[in-house]
Design an enzyme around this catalytic site. Structure first.
Site, mmCIF file in Angstrom:
data_model
loop_
_atom_site.group_PDB
_atom_site.id
_atom_site.type_symbol
_atom_site.label_atom_id
_atom_site.label_comp_id
_atom_site.label_asym_id
_atom_site.label_seq_id
_atom_site.Cartn_x
_atom_site.Cartn_y
_atom_site.Cartn_z
ATOM 1 C CE LYS A 252 -9.775 1.109 -0.839
ATOM 2 N NZ LYS A 252 -10.247 2.062 0.217
ATOM 3 C CG ASP B 227 -33.761 2.439 -12.084
ATOM 4 O OD1 ASP B 227 -34.898 2.193 -11.662
ATOM 5 O OD2 ASP B 227 -33.026 3.337 -11.625
ATOM 6 C CD GLU C 251 -38.438 2.678 -13.164
ATOM 7 O OE1 GLU C 251 -39.006 2.409 -12.089
ATOM 8 O OE2 GLU C 251 -37.334 3.233 -13.213
ATOM 9 C CD1 TRP D 58 -1.812 -2.365 1.691
ATOM 10 C CD2 TRP D 58 -3.197 -1.170 0.390
ATOM 11 N NE1 TRP D 58 -2.872 -3.178 1.386
ATOM 12 C CE2 TRP D 58 -3.761 -2.470 0.582
ATOM 13 C CE3 TRP D 58 -3.889 -0.250 -0.400
ATOM 14 C CZ2 TRP D 58 -4.973 -2.847 0.030
ATOM 15 C CZ3 TRP D 58 -5.107 -0.624 -0.952
ATOM 16 C CH2 TRP D 58 -5.629 -1.908 -0.734
#
Length: 678
Positions: free
Chosen positions: A126, A342, A396, A91
């Site tokens: 990350k 959606d 939708e 890290w």
């Protein structure tokens, strides 16, 4: 005055279908032209639309088998520096810096000879992003798998490259061979188990898919698959658009679910959320490069006022590419058969449909329409239909945008179906505010048949929206507290009898009148009690209402099993008779005095007596074809917890009265009958 189209200009097929669109044909043509120009630009720069939709193959962490190592790339044009961090480099935010390219894409190559033993399957990572606003550890934009630490609740990326790839066995599955008309089972994997916990992809494949197949549904619509940090969002606050939600299992286990569905002849639709994104910076895309926009609009336009989320900038080429690549990824990597989009209404308009009553055509073509969103949706439908023949696309949309579900070439947006959102709203409003004896059959007929000609509709009496906490399922509205105490088969409760009778009638009349496809939310087919409420602080993080009580439907001593049996018989009848492929129903009789509605569709005669207590012997009514009729579905059958007041084995011959063909039947109160000729 009737609208006219110039005889010298051939109208778009959409306008020919609806002449009231003639004044807006220039807008429709301009939309087509803009799409044509965008497709030409994409082809010139990338070769084709399909190749354009491959950003995920370049961005993120991808293994290069030729060079033997991983490439990591990230689009972050306004960022000052990027570095890859993870357990592979302790890290250390200075250990693995990225270099910026001219197109705003940063990259680094991690060769096997240096990283083979540390950057392995299961490694956590990350990206550290330095911007003018500061520095933060972020999750990559095209991250395939995010996992949450049980103690810290922090999400990180996880390298996912298992030694043995998943082996598909669904090569012969074709949507068009198994889904002539969609019967959709809307479902959520996490809440699909009876235990008070989160269910898994494997459990769903083993325990729920056999139920779906037995009931006759030929599609499942999976909610909450795209990774979302808050479980209680029902999957609608997405953070990682390429991430398979790790709450329910691994990517291979999702593939197993889809593969198993295909082996059972069931298509799988993904509930895809491209209408907005979670505003979380730790897990999502918000302000990724520190510019205040990037994937989203800058300023207030980038925030949805009602959903507390971020809004994509659909006019930006990189955003188009990101979202289109996302669709291609789900189609190809996981063999999904289409998408339910959606929040399309929110996408289509700058006002997002909030507080807007759509009452005239000007609203569909004026300045409030987001032309960038329409362009993106046209690109999306074009891509999906190009990549997957027979793919199903459902929108939708509650606004009724003309042409939304017509082909792009005809002047439309390219969806195949729209959700009939007014139908469940009608039923809930009716049950909440109107006594049974005051039901307006004219309003019922209008609501269930009022849809645009040439555009297919998914009819449903209730979906997950009606089941959420704060509202109730239809069964709960109908039966209320008695659903907990009087559902035994030997209990003659009049409250339950009324509720079960109307539950069956509501679902059948919705299926028969409401559309060209049908949808049911998981468990509602047997009248699942209670609402849906996910674990949250307000309920002490309980899973009690985020599960499905299958044991109720399986218990022969309870009436839930009768509702289940009726739903199965209803779907079987509709599929065998190709009901949803037939044109709109033809009304034969509307008797408001006796609350009787009779109509014909697909050659079948549907009889509904909604009266609270009036059963009518020798009820005579017109039928379009002479002959002998028989009952093929009777909601009053004892197998469906009815009273067996009508003998389903009887046949009925037409007779001539007043120079027309008629039938005479004993029509009992709160009963639905379906008759077939021959």
């Amino acid at each position: 005055m009737e609208p006219t189209v110039s005889p010298f200009t051939p109208a778009l097929p959409l306008v020919e279908q609806d002449p009231w669109l003639a004044p807006y044909e220039p807008v429709l043509l301009a939309r087509q032209q803009r799409l044509k120009q965008r497709l030409e630009a994409i082809a010139q720069e990338h070769g084709s639309l399909a190749k354009f939709a491959t950003a995920h193959q370049r961005l993120g962490l991808n293994y290069d088998s030729r060079r033997k190592g991983y490439w990591y790339r990230e689009w972050a044009p306004a960022a000052q520096a990027l570095s890859l961090v993870g357990d592979f480099n302790g890290w250390d935010r200075q250990a693995t810096p990225l270099q910026k390219g001219a197109d705003g894409v940063w990259e680094v190559f991690l060769p096997d000879k240096q990283y083979r033993d540390v950057l392995t399957h299961g490694s956590h990572y990350k990206v550290h992003v330095v911007t003018a606003k500061g520095a933060k550890d972020r999750l990559p934009a095209t991250l395939r798998r995010a996992v949450q630490n049980d103690q810290t609740k922090d999400f990180s990326g996880q390298v996912w490259r298992p030694e043995t790839p998943f082996i598909w066995t669904d090569q012969k599955f074709r949507v068009q061979n198994y889904v002539r008309e969609p019967f959709i089972y809307e479902c959520h994997v996490g809440m699909a188990t009876e235990e008070a916990r989160i269910g898994t992809y494997v459990e769903f494949a083993e325990n729920v898919l056999p139920r779906v197949q037995a009931l006759g549904y030929n599609c499942i619509q999976l909610m909450a698959v795209m990774e979302h940090p808050y479980y209680g969002s029902f999957g609608y606050h997405v953070a990682n658009f390429f991430g398979v939600s790790s709450r329910f299992g691994t990517p291979e286990e999702l593939k197993h679910l889809v593969n198993e569905a295909h082996s059972r002849g069931i298509a799988v639709l993904l509930d895809v959320v491209h209408s907005h994104a979670v505003k979380n910076e730790a897990e999502g895309l918000a302000d990724f490069d520190g510019s205040g926009g990037q994937y989203f609009h800058e300023g207030g336009r980038g925030n949805h006022p009602g959903w507390d989320s971020k809004l994509f900038d659909y006019g930006k080429p990189e955003v188009q590419q990101f979202l289109l690549s996302n669709l291609r990824y789900w189609l190809e990597e996981f063999h999904f058969d289409g998408f339910r989009f959606d929040g399309v209404t929110s996408m289509l308009y700058h006002h997002h449909g909030e507080g807007t009553a759509f009452s005239n055509y000007d609203q569909y073509f004026g300045p409030e329409v987001d032309d960038d969103a329409i362009l993106y949706l046209q690109l999306a439908t074009t891509l999906v239909h190009e990549l997957r023949r027979g793919a199903l696309l459902i929108a939708e949309d509650m606004s009724g945008m003309p042409g939304l579900c017509r082909p792009v070439a005809e002047g439309g947006v390219g969806f195949d179906y729209r959700l009939g959102m007014g139908i469940p709203d009608f039923w809930i409003k009716l049950l909440k505010h109107t006594r049974d004896e005051n039901w307006n059959l004219g309003e019922l007929w209008y609501t269930l048949t009022n849809r645009r000609t040439g555009e297919k509709t998914v009819a449903y009496a209730e979906s997950h929206d009606q089941a959420l906490v704060g509202d109730k399922t239809l069964s709960h509205w109908l039966i209320d507290a008695d659903i907990y105490t009087h559902m035994q088969r030997n209990d003659p409760s009049p409250v339950v009898a009324r509720g079960i009778a109307l539950h069956k009638m509501i679902r059948l009349v919705t299926l028969a009148l409401g559309g060209e496809a049908y949808l049911n939310f998981i468990g509602n087919e047997f009248g699942h009690p209670e609402w849906v409420d996910f674990p949250r602080e307000g309920n002490n993080w309980s899973h009690h209402y985020a599960r499905r009580q299958w044991s109720l439907a399986d218990n022969p001593d309870l009436k839930y099993q009768c509702l289940l049996a009726f739903d199965k018989a209803m779907v079987l009848m509709a599929r065998q008779r190709r009901l949803l492929a037939a044109p709109h129903a033809h009304q034969l009789n509307m008797d408001t005095n006796n609350q009787v509605l009779i109509f014909e569709r697909a050659g079948l005669i549907f009889i509904f007596n909604f009266h609270v207590d009036r059963s009518i012997p020798d009820y005579r009514f017109f039928v379009p074809h002479p002959g002998r009729y028989r009952i093929i579905l009777n909601s009053d059958d004892s197998a469906f917890d009815g009273f067996n007041r009508v003998d389903s084995t009887l046949t009925y011959d037409t007779f001539v009265e007043d120079e027309v063909n008629k039938l005479s039947l004993y029509i009992t109160s709160r009963t639905a009958l379906v008759l077939s000729l021959g």
